[in-house]
Design an enzyme around this catalytic site. Structure first.
Site, PDB file in Angstrom:
ATOM      1  N   GLU A 265     -26.715   1.805  15.619  1.00  0.00           N
ATOM      2  CA  GLU A 265     -25.651   0.815  15.557  1.00  0.00           C
ATOM      3  C   GLU A 265     -24.750   1.431  16.489  1.00  0.00           C
ATOM      4  OE1 GLU A 265     -25.605  -2.024  14.242  1.00  0.00           O
ATOM      5  OE2 GLU A 265     -27.596  -1.690  13.383  1.00  0.00           O
TER       6      GLU A 265
HETATM    7  C1  LIG Z   1     -34.786   5.286  13.425  1.00  0.00           C
HETATM    8  C2  LIG Z   1     -33.992   4.283  14.253  1.00  0.00           C
HETATM    9  C3  LIG Z   1     -33.878   2.993  13.844  1.00  0.00           C
HETATM   10  C4  LIG Z   1     -33.380   1.811  14.678  1.00  0.00           C
HETATM   11  N1  LIG Z   1     -33.153   0.768  14.005  1.00  0.00           N
HETATM   12  C5  LIG Z   1     -32.935  -0.221  15.391  1.00  0.00           C
HETATM   13  C6  LIG Z   1     -32.989  -1.737  14.816  1.00  0.00           C
HETATM   14  O1  LIG Z   1     -33.140  -1.945  13.550  1.00  0.00           O
HETATM   15  N2  LIG Z   1     -32.703  -2.396  15.857  1.00  0.00           N
HETATM   16  C7  LIG Z   1     -32.452  -2.316  17.209  1.00  0.00           C
HETATM   17  O2  LIG Z   1     -32.330  -3.259  17.902  1.00  0.00           O
HETATM   18  N3  LIG Z   1     -32.309  -0.834  17.526  1.00  0.00           N
HETATM   19  C8  LIG Z   1     -32.604   0.093  16.578  1.00  0.00           C
HETATM   20  N4  LIG Z   1     -32.680   1.394  16.769  1.00  0.00           N
HETATM   21  C9  LIG Z   1     -31.870   1.668  18.133  1.00  0.00           C
HETATM   22  C10 LIG Z   1     -30.726   2.329  18.440  1.00  0.00           C
HETATM   23  O3  LIG Z   1     -29.698   1.469  18.056  1.00  0.00           O
HETATM   24  C11 LIG Z   1     -30.300   2.909  19.587  1.00  0.00           C
HETATM   25  O4  LIG Z   1     -31.430   4.031  19.915  1.00  0.00           O
HETATM   26  C12 LIG Z   1     -29.227   3.524  20.156  1.00  0.00           C
HETATM   27  O5  LIG Z   1     -28.128   2.459  19.963  1.00  0.00           O
HETATM   28  C13 LIG Z   1     -29.009   4.032  21.284  1.00  0.00           C
HETATM   29  O6  LIG Z   1     -29.732   3.514  22.245  1.00  0.00           O
HETATM   30  P1  LIG Z   1     -30.798   4.291  23.425  1.00  0.00           P
HETATM   31  O7  LIG Z   1     -31.569   4.942  22.344  1.00  0.00           O
HETATM   32  O8  LIG Z   1     -31.469   3.601  24.068  1.00  0.00           O
HETATM   33  O9  LIG Z   1     -29.952   5.358  23.953  1.00  0.00           O
HETATM   34  P2  LIG Z   1     -29.300   5.264  25.480  1.00  0.00           P
HETATM   35  O10 LIG Z   1     -28.544   4.121  25.283  1.00  0.00           O
HETATM   36  O11 LIG Z   1     -30.086   5.635  26.294  1.00  0.00           O
HETATM   37  O12 LIG Z   1     -28.108   6.666  25.424  1.00  0.00           O
HETATM   38  C14 LIG Z   1     -28.580   7.865  25.420  1.00  0.00           C
HETATM   39  C15 LIG Z   1     -27.182   8.662  25.566  1.00  0.00           C
HETATM   40  O13 LIG Z   1     -26.209   8.247  26.459  1.00  0.00           O
HETATM   41  C16 LIG Z   1     -25.014   7.845  25.959  1.00  0.00           C
HETATM   42  N5  LIG Z   1     -24.570   6.800  26.748  1.00  0.00           N
HETATM   43  C17 LIG Z   1     -25.104   5.777  26.979  1.00  0.00           C
HETATM   44  N6  LIG Z   1     -24.136   4.858  27.879  1.00  0.00           N
HETATM   45  C18 LIG Z   1     -22.962   5.593  27.606  1.00  0.00           C
HETATM   46  C19 LIG Z   1     -21.991   5.018  28.174  1.00  0.00           C
HETATM   47  N7  LIG Z   1     -21.474   3.980  28.743  1.00  0.00           N
HETATM   48  N8  LIG Z   1     -20.720   5.991  27.741  1.00  0.00           N
HETATM   49  C20 LIG Z   1     -20.848   7.186  27.342  1.00  0.00           C
HETATM   50  N9  LIG Z   1     -22.274   7.466  26.630  1.00  0.00           N
HETATM   51  C21 LIG Z   1     -23.180   6.602  26.931  1.00  0.00           C
HETATM   52  C22 LIG Z   1     -25.340   7.481  24.268  1.00  0.00           C
HETATM   53  O14 LIG Z   1     -24.203   7.750  23.829  1.00  0.00           O
HETATM   54  C23 LIG Z   1     -26.558   8.650  24.175  1.00  0.00           C
HETATM   55  O15 LIG Z   1     -25.904   9.729  23.696  1.00  0.00           O
HETATM   56  C24 LIG Z   1     -33.009   2.449  16.057  1.00  0.00           C
HETATM   57  C25 LIG Z   1     -33.320   3.625  16.732  1.00  0.00           C
HETATM   58  C26 LIG Z   1     -33.906   4.735  15.680  1.00  0.00           C
HETATM   59  C27 LIG Z   1     -34.145   5.939  16.198  1.00  0.00           C
END
Ligand SMILES: Cc1cc2nc3c(=O)[nH]c(=O)nc-3n(C[C@H](O)[C@H](O)[C@H](O)COP(=O)(O)OP(=O)(O)OC[C@H]3O[C@@H](n4cnc5c(N)ncnc54)[C@H](O)[C@@H]3O)c2cc1C
Length: 603
Positions: free
Chosen positions: A441
């Site tokens: 989220e």
């Molecule tokens: C168990 C689990 C359940 C989930 N459930 C759902 C679901 O039901 N539906 C769904 O759609 N998704 C779901 N997710 C996905 C989750 O919402 C994402 O993993 C999360 O939003 C982060 O995205 P990412 O993993 O691609 O990380 P990335 O976007 O690649 O981010 C990596 C790091 O970079 C940082 N970062 C990225 N951009 C910026 C910026 N502009 N400024 C500062 N920092 C930044 C982030 O804070 C993070 O620390 C789930 C994930 C897990 C692990």
């Protein structure tokens, strides 16, 4: 196995005494049904369900996990039956609109109950948890037909919902999504793409699953302005509205993950699945935000629920476990050693947990009142005011309560010593389960940018002023109250400093936008600590008044004041460090080039 008793006395304190929920409910249309007796009965029944039905499945669900067989996902043993009981008990529809089959009770009541679900079985709670947001998105943005087809089923809990945003190459930056939606001759769409990490994407708890999916139309503009929202059911409803033909959406695999093992986190493949546009084309992100805001508050409550669960078990252990003698001499001379609760450092850990649990509960229930007013308030000005506060507080609820929730569950392990690290006690599960709450989220970093960048600076500080004015008013009113001076004086100082820090960042950001990102997480944590200080000061006032009135529950109120004092003296000083780090600005963060980070080793 960990135990749990719902904190009903504390809920009564916050709801009935401190935040005057009885008057709040009486003023809401439909809220008159939520009389104190009804609210108490619902909370007690919810507490029973959480303790007797969900808690016994928490550790077994963690150990067993979910199973994918022939494209079907089986949730851990007992999850399906518990869900059926939940539906039969009418729990999913508690706060939904009666127009769509709901019981019309206030959202805040469902949020109070949600804490109990999160304390006893977070992984289970996520199956019904996402339906609420999916229903909200359809209620706000769906067509009449979509509402008739999906909404009642979601509200009743007969079907569950998901949120399909994330793709392998993008989570935070949804402008990059690749899932495509191609119009068909009959006005529907063919959805093709892969979504990952989809919570409750596939399972055997309900007869159908309603996916809300972000995808791009063929002529969509680049980036986040070109995202549309679609409803894609697992089974296409037949003419009677029952699950019919299987749609082209399936679970490709299950993620093996650190925690919430009982919840199916799915890779979902959409192969020309039939989908239906929700809201206007290319406005999907805005529509999805309806769902995401509800879900963000829900995740904050997860942080709170896990804090409470960890605290209760650490407390029981600390009263029981005998190690060493108190520094000031034996406290239990009849025993071979004193219980570890006598040691100051163990008390530090327990009080940290207790303060975050009680403070978090106040924050959730304060914010929940705003949500009630936004949804149902009779007066436009009151609704607008509540909307401003809700929008400001949502990232704080989400990120602050999950950050401190992770800390609190870790302290829970520490109180248990080595036994905390052993599976049997259930304390390490709470840490593993809580770790995800800081990520999904929107990570803490993203919530912090939302708070500082979008909510505070983009409104020229106006949204913050609405809240700091309220705190200022409280401080002014209590200025002469000697009994509250230990709380009010530092709160007034921090409240003023909050505005000054914000101005300082705003000024620097005019020259360098990196200043916003550099300050954001410290700013969010600072904001969280000050917000809890305000609520603890109000709690202390309430407790003092109850004591002055000769309450026969003096021990509860005295403990409340002592917890507030601990919070002010031992946790609130963290604001000093956050303020210093905010003021240090972007330079120390940005000085090192990406290449220089790696000097000294080769990757
Ligand atoms: C168990 C689990 C359940 C989930 N459930 C759902 C679901 O039901 N539906 C769904 O759609 N998704 C779901 N997710 C996905 C989750 O919402 C994402 O993993 C999360 O939003 C982060 O995205 P990412 O993993 O691609 O990380 P990335 O976007 O690649 O981010 C990596 C790091 O970079 C940082 N970062 C990225 N951009 C910026 C910026 N502009 N400024 C500062 N920092 C930044 C982030 O804070 C993070 O620390 C789930 C994930 C897990 C692990």
């Amino acid at each position: 196995m960990p135990d749990y008793q719902a904190p009903l006395r504390d809920l009564r304190f916050v709801m009935d005494e401190m935040l005057d929920y009885p008057s709040h409910y009486a003023r809401l249309p439909g809220g008159e049904e939520a009389t104190p007796d009804v609210v108490a009965a619902i909370l007690e029944e919810g507490a029973r369900f959480a303790r007797e039905v969900l808690l016994p499945l928490n550790q077994s669900g963690d150990q067993e996990g979910c199973l994918l067989e022939g494209g079907e996902v089986k949730a851990p043993k007992g999850f399906r039956e518990a869900y059926q009981q939940f539906v039969e008990g009418g729990w999913p529809s508690l706060a939904a609109d009666p127009v769509h089959g709901g019981q019309g009770l206030p959202h805040s009541l469902a949020m109070a109950l949600n804490e109990m679900i999160c304390s006893t079985n977070l992984a289970w709670g996520m199956y019904p948890g996402l339906s609420h947001g999916a229903a909200d998105a359809l209620r706000h943005h769906g067509t009449e037909q979509q509402q008739a087809t999906y909404l009642t089923k979601l509200v009743e809990g007969v079907w569950t919902g998901t949120m399909c945003l994330t793709e392998p190459h993008c989570g935070t930056d949804l402008g990059l999504i690749k899932t495509r939606a191609v119009p068909t001759a009959d006005g529907a769409y063919e959805i093709t793409g892969t979504k990952i990490f989809i919570s409750a994407g596939e399972h055997d708890l309900a007869e159908n699953i309603v996916h809300l999916v972000l995808a791009k139309l063929p002529d969509a503009p680049e980036g986040s302005k070109g995202i549309s929202l679609f409803v894609v059911p697992k089974f296409l409803p037949d003419a009677e509205g029952n699950p019919g033909e299987r749609n082209g959406v399936s679970c490709g695999s299950l993620e093996h993950k650190m925690g919430i093992h009982g919840n199916a986190t799915c890779v979902m493949n959409f192969d020309a699945a039939r989908g239906f546009l929700v809201g206007p084309p290319n406005k999907g992100l805005a529509c999805m935000f309806t769902m995401m805001n509800a879900a963000r508050l829900g995740v904050g409550i997860q942080g709170l629920g896990l804090t409470e669960a960890s605290f209760q078990n650490a407390l029981a252990y600390a009263r029981d476990r005998l190690q060493m003698r108190s520094l000031s001499g034996p406290q239990a001379p009849e025993k071979p050693a004193d219980p570890i609760i006598v040691h100051p450092d163990v008390r530090r850990m327990l009080l940290t947990q207790k303060a975050f649990a009680e403070g978090g509960r106040m924050l959730v229930l304060y914010t929940a009142q705003m949500l009630d007013i936004v949804e149902h308030g009779r007066d436009a000005a009151e609704r607008e005011h509540a909307e401003t506060l809700l929008s400001l507080l949502t990232p704080i609820v989400k990120a602050f309560l999950t950050e401190v929730g992770f800390e609190a569950t870790n302290e829970g392990v520490q109180v248990f010593g080595g036994h905390g690290f052993i599976q049997e006690w259930g304390m390490e599960q709470l840490v593993r389960d809580s770790r995800i709450t800081r990520l999904y989220e929107g990570t803490t970093g993203i919530q912090a940018l939302d708070l500082l960048g979008r909510k505070v600076l983009m409104s020229q500080g106006e949204s913050l002023k609405v809240f700091t004015k309220e705190i200022h008013k409280f401080c002014k009113a209590e200025e002469g109250n000697a009994e509250l001076a230990e709380f009010v004086a530092p709160l007034a100082k921090l409240n003023a400093e909050w505005g000054e820090l914000t101005m300082g960042i705003g000024m620097k950001a005019m020259n360098d936008r990196e200043e916003v990102g550099a300050a954001s997480v410290d700013y969010l944590m600072y904001s969280g600590y000050v917000t809890l200080a305000y609520l603890f000061a109000r709690a202390a006032k309430q407790a003092r008044e109850a004591l002055a009135a000769g309450s026969d529950d003096a021990a509860f109120y005295e403990a409340k004041i002592k917890t507030a004092r601990f919070y002010f003296q031992r946790l609130l000083p963290r604001t000093l460090a956050h303020a210093r780090m905010i003021q240090a600005g972007a330079e120390p963060l940005m000085a090192l080039s990406p290449e220089a980070f790696g000097l000294g080793f080769e990757i």
